[in-house]
Design an enzyme around this catalytic site. Structure first.
Site, mmCIF file in Angstrom:
data_model
loop_
_atom_site.group_PDB
_atom_site.id
_atom_site.type_symbol
_atom_site.label_atom_id
_atom_site.label_comp_id
_atom_site.label_asym_id
_atom_site.label_seq_id
_atom_site.Cartn_x
_atom_site.Cartn_y
_atom_site.Cartn_z
ATOM 1 C CD GLU A 11 -2.684 1.344 2.479
ATOM 2 O OE1 GLU A 11 -3.016 2.485 2.858
ATOM 3 O OE2 GLU A 11 -3.018 0.302 3.083
ATOM 4 C CG ASN B 131 -5.682 -5.862 8.958
ATOM 5 O OD1 ASN B 131 -6.414 -6.561 9.643
ATOM 6 N ND2 ASN B 131 -5.414 -6.165 7.693
#
Length: 313
Positions: free
Chosen positions: A126, A224
């Site tokens: 990302e 995450n």
């Protein structure tokens, strides 16, 4: 032993959308379709899609000319988009809309004449995609300590954006350090960090107050999921990241009466059930679900896929 399931946990809207894009592409085009990078960071998801006919590649030079190519949920650099066009690929973009939002914000800040700082982890797909979407130099900051090493004058007009899967607390600390360092700084509120990241982290903080051990279902390369484990550890609870039930170890629960169980945003609920089965094999088990925020977020599919469905109907 008692197990308390976090609420919410598991798949977020961006992951659901990305997986559905691959599955619909296979239905409409037949196998194979090519996916650049893991569509999401979970090997069970990847293997399931691979068994259906998806082929995962790291670079587009592995994709035949004219084939269907899907960008992962993490996003890609503009050079990758240009490469796909030059190769005549039929592109489907599964970039999470919340990641795309970060790209748009970053470009707007640069267009306004500000130096852009990206808060994130070096090497994460990302982060690489976001840097590659900004038509100017991006300064990557990974910690509060790195803020002190920045050489820009204090009055430089700067802006910041963040990776969507970071620890909310850590990110807040970095933002506050940047605000102390620069006199002219703008950026989104920490509430702009992905809704799913915030909700899952908040649930784990609450859950950690009630349990003796915390299990997080997720992949080792899932940002995450790692943040959820770290939050449990920081709360003083022994916390373990497991991909599925096969990685559960009986010795973790020698003195535990209550176990918390959550899952990262890219972990399927079947793996949560697999972990519960592994815990049940250790002895009598009571399973409950904590009260928590109900998520109703849905993201639209690319028009190319929805138009094809409309034609079929």
């Amino acid at each position: 032993m008692r197990v308390i399931l976090a609420q919410p946990r598991g798949f977020c809207a961006g992951v659901v959308r990305a997986i559905e894009i691959v599955e619909r592409a296979l239905q409409q085009n037949g196998a194979p379709v090519y996916v650049r990078h893991e569509i999401v960071h979970n090997r069970h998801v990847v293997e399931n899609l691979r068994n259906k006919g998806a082929r995962f590649v790291e670079e587009l030079d592995e994709v035949p000319h004219g084939a269907v190519a899907i960008f992962s949920a993490h996003g890609v650099a503009q050079t990758v988009e240009q490469d796909a066009q030059a190769r005549g690929l039929d592109v489907l973009d599964a970039t999470c809309p919340l990641v795309t939002k970060v790209h748009v914000q970053g470009r707007q800040y640069v267009a306004a004449g500000r130096r852009l700082i990206l808060i994130g982890h070096a090497g994460h797909p990302e982060v690489e995609g976001t840097i590659g979407q900004i038509p100017a130099e991006v300064i990557l900051v990974q910690s509060e300590a790195e803020v002190d090493t920045l050489t820009l004058p204090a009055d430089t007009p700067v802006a910041y954006v963040t990776q969507t899967t970071l620890s909310v607390d850590d990110t807040r600390g970095i933002i506050e350090a940047l605000q102390r360092r620069f006199t002219d700084i703008v950026g989104p509120d920490t509430r702009d960090i992905c809704y799913a990241t915030q909700n899952r982290q908040a649930a784990v903080r609450e859950l950690s107050e009630q349990v003796d051990v915390l299990l997080v279902v997720g992949a080792t390369n899932s940002s995450n999921s790692n943040r959820l484990r770290e939050i449990g550890t920081e709360s003083g609870v022994p916390s373990y990241l497991v991909a599925d039930g096969s990685e559960v170890r009986a010795e973790w629960f020698a003195n535990a009466r209550t176990v918390g169980l959550t899952a990262g945003a890219s972990a399927p609920e079947e793996m949560v059930e697999d972990v519960i089965a592994a815990l049940r094999a250790l002895g009598p088990l009571e399973v409950a679900t904590m009260s928590g925020r109900e998520e109703k977020v849905e993201f639209k599919l690319p028009a190319k896929l929805t138009q094809a469905v409309a034609r079929e109907v």
